[in-house]
Enzyme design. Structure first.
Site, short mmCIF file in Angstrom:
data_model
loop_
_atom_site.label_atom_id
_atom_site.label_comp_id
_atom_site.label_asym_id
_atom_site.label_seq_id
_atom_site.Cartn_x
_atom_site.Cartn_y
_atom_site.Cartn_z
N TYR A 145 0.84 -1.20 0.00
CA TYR A 145 0.00 0.00 0.00
C TYR A 145 0.88 1.26 0.00
O TYR A 145 0.73 2.13 -0.86
CB TYR A 145 -0.88 -0.05 1.24
CG TYR A 145 -1.85 1.09 1.44
CD1 TYR A 145 -2.99 1.21 0.64
CD2 TYR A 145 -1.66 2.03 2.46
CE1 TYR A 145 -3.90 2.23 0.86
CE2 TYR A 145 -2.57 3.05 2.67
CZ TYR A 145 -3.69 3.15 1.88
OH TYR A 145 -4.59 4.16 2.09
N TYR A 159 3.26 12.64 -15.10
CA TYR A 159 2.25 13.00 -16.12
C TYR A 159 2.14 14.52 -16.20
O TYR A 159 1.90 15.06 -17.28
CB TYR A 159 0.89 12.37 -15.79
CG TYR A 159 0.70 11.01 -16.41
CD1 TYR A 159 1.39 9.90 -15.92
CD2 TYR A 159 -0.13 10.81 -17.51
CE1 TYR A 159 1.23 8.64 -16.50
CE2 TYR A 159 -0.30 9.56 -18.09
CZ TYR A 159 0.38 8.48 -17.57
OH TYR A 159 0.22 7.24 -18.15
P1 NAD Z 1 -12.67 1.82 1.06
O1 NAD Z 1 -12.00 0.48 1.07
O2 NAD Z 1 -13.94 1.95 1.80
O3 NAD Z 1 -12.93 2.31 -0.43
C1 NAD Z 1 -12.14 1.91 -1.51
C2 NAD Z 1 -13.07 1.60 -2.68
O4 NAD Z 1 -12.28 1.26 -3.82
C3 NAD Z 1 -13.98 0.42 -2.41
O5 NAD Z 1 -15.30 0.74 -2.78
C4 NAD Z 1 -13.40 -0.70 -3.26
O6 NAD Z 1 -14.37 -1.66 -3.64
C5 NAD Z 1 -12.84 0.08 -4.43
N1 NAD Z 1 -11.75 -0.58 -5.14
C6 NAD Z 1 -10.65 -1.18 -4.62
N2 NAD Z 1 -9.87 -1.65 -5.61
C7 NAD Z 1 -10.47 -1.33 -6.78
C8 NAD Z 1 -10.16 -1.54 -8.15
N3 NAD Z 1 -9.04 -2.19 -8.52
N4 NAD Z 1 -11.02 -1.08 -9.08
C9 NAD Z 1 -12.16 -0.44 -8.74
N5 NAD Z 1 -12.51 -0.21 -7.46
C10 NAD Z 1 -11.68 -0.65 -6.49
O7 NAD Z 1 -11.58 2.85 1.58
P2 NAD Z 1 -11.72 4.41 1.92
O8 NAD Z 1 -11.38 4.56 3.33
O9 NAD Z 1 -12.99 4.94 1.40
O10 NAD Z 1 -10.50 4.99 1.07
C11 NAD Z 1 -10.68 5.64 -0.18
C12 NAD Z 1 -9.34 6.17 -0.67
O11 NAD Z 1 -8.80 7.07 0.30
C13 NAD Z 1 -8.29 5.07 -0.87
O12 NAD Z 1 -7.57 5.34 -2.03
C14 NAD Z 1 -7.39 5.20 0.34
O13 NAD Z 1 -6.08 4.82 0.06
C15 NAD Z 1 -7.49 6.69 0.64
N6 NAD Z 1 -7.22 6.95 2.06
C16 NAD Z 1 -8.16 6.68 3.02
C17 NAD Z 1 -7.87 6.92 4.35
C18 NAD Z 1 -8.88 6.65 5.45
O14 NAD Z 1 -8.58 6.92 6.63
N7 NAD Z 1 -10.07 6.20 5.18
C19 NAD Z 1 -6.61 7.40 4.73
C20 NAD Z 1 -5.68 7.63 3.72
C21 NAD Z 1 -5.99 7.43 2.39
#
Ligand code: NAD
Ligand code: UDP
Length: 319
Positions: A145, A159
């Site tokens: 990750y 890009y």
């Molecule tokens: P989450 O797991 O709830 O959401 C991620 C979504 O992406 C899910 O709906 C999943 O089904 C979808 N997904 C995963 N792989 C995929 C693929 N290959 N193709 C299409 N869809 C795919 O997580 P979240 O907490 O909502 O996080 C969303 C984004 O924010 C992520 O990129 C995560 O890295 C980033 N982020 C979140 C946090 C946090 O605290 N929640 C912190 C840092 C970064």
């Protein structure tokens, strides 16, 4: 003016709130999700909106769409889920990012990347400013990750340099709220569910490690401010709440707010678990005039109420 906006990972925790907010602003929203961690219930209330469209699709495969803006959120975010299939996690972070960048390039769209505080690894600078380059173990269990997201950051800036793409890069710190996956093992959802069910609350390590928790509404507002910020501001910019808590204090707060009689129990600390994390948000304040407004207590109450209803309404909702 109404725009055609793609949200990848739109059925996930943060993505579902973002889709809802963008629809409220009368944009047309396309949610692309492979439903690995996303849930239909997160977006069910949006399905009747004629300006909302859902596509089950994996972003590791290119997709021919015409859009004005892309929010690239697709990627599992909790350690349990991103470590379940680490190769797929890196693919999504890197190949998925390339596919979305190519789409942005072809359609001349603006693209925002959801990066993470994990790019700072187990930080040796505290709090973490955007200029800090991090302390990541490249071969540990979190690396799929952390390094995937770091490579995505590199791609975004290449890009921009190579194709003059309009990019925006945010680094999200621990965010919580309704629509979190009940089984994703993150600390806020784990503690709330354990407290509501009256079972032991699992503190990993001694609970002295710290995190800073941002309520999802604040985060989504920051993301949209970033997308709409001036063209010459690319980021990276930290988005998070700078109020820092020990995990032990979070557990006690959740016990207090739920009135639970759960006991705290201590388990092994996962490998490479960062000891402290706290965003420096001066850049976001200056460039976006943004800062979080929701207190931990207020946000936790809303989240507790969400999980209470979820657990009551459907016993399978846990999964
Ligand atoms: P989450 O797991 O709830 O959401 C991620 C979504 O992406 C899910 O709906 C999943 O089904 C979808 N997904 C995963 N792989 C995929 C693929 N290959 N193709 C299409 N869809 C795919 O997580 P979240 O907490 O909502 O996080 C969303 C984004 O924010 C992520 O990129 C995560 O890295 C980033 N982020 C979140 C946090 C946090 O605290 N929640 C912190 C840092 C970064
Ligand atoms: N944590 C904990 N008990 C749990 C889940 C997590 O003590 O049931 C700890 C975890 O070890 C980490 C912190 O809470 O120190 C935040 O964990 P989370 O998985 O929510 O996010 P991240 O480690 O990615 O910040």
């Amino acid at each position: 003016m109404s725009k055609q906006i793609l949200v990848t990972g739109g059925a996930g925790f943060i993505g579902s709130h973002l889709c809802e907010n963008l629809l409220q602003q009368e944009h047309e929203v396309i949610c692309v999700d492979n439903f690995f961690t996303g849930k239909k219930r997160n977006i069910a209330h949006l399905m009747d909106n004629p300006y909302f469209e859902v596509l089950r699709h994996d972003i590791n495969v290119p997709i021919p769409l015409e859009v004005d803006e892309i929010y690239n959120l697709a990627c599992p975010a909790s350690p349990i889920h991103y470590q379940f299939d680490p190769v797929q996690t890196t693919k999504t972070s890197v190949m998925g990012a390339i596919n979305m960048l190519d789409l942005a390039n072809r359609t001349d769209a603006k693209i925002l990347q959801a990066s993470t505080s994990e790019v700072y690894g187990d930080p040796q600078v505290h709090p973490q400013p955007e200029t800090y380059r991090g302390n990541v173990n490249t071969i540990g269990p979190r690396a799929c990750y952390d390094e995937g997201k770091r490579c995505a950051e590199t791609l975004f800036f290449d890009y921009k340099r190579q194709y003059d793409l309009d990019i925006k890069l945010i680094r999200i710190f621990n965010t919580y709220g309704p629509n979190m996956h009940p089984q994703d093992g993150r600390v806020v959802s784990n503690f709330i569910i354990q407290a509501l069910e009256g079972i032991d609350i699992t503190i990993y390590g001694n609970g002295e490690q710290t995190r800073s928790f941002c309520y999802v509404d604040d985060l989504v507002e920051g993301m949209i401010c970033m997308m709409n910020s001036s063209d010459d501001f690319t980021g990276p910019v930290n988005l998070g709440n700078p109020n820092e808590y020990r995990i032990l204090d979070l557990a006690n707060k959740i016990v207090e707010l739920t009135g639970s009689d759960s006991k705290l129990v201590y388990k092994a600390l996962p490998e490479d678990d960062p000891i402290m994390r706290n965003p420096e948000i001066d850049l976001a304040k200056k460039e976006l005039s943004w800062q979080p407004r929701v207190s931990l207590e207020e946000g936790l109450k809303k989240t507790i109420s969400y999980f209470e209803n979820l657990l009551k309404s459907d016993e399978n909702a846990r999964y």
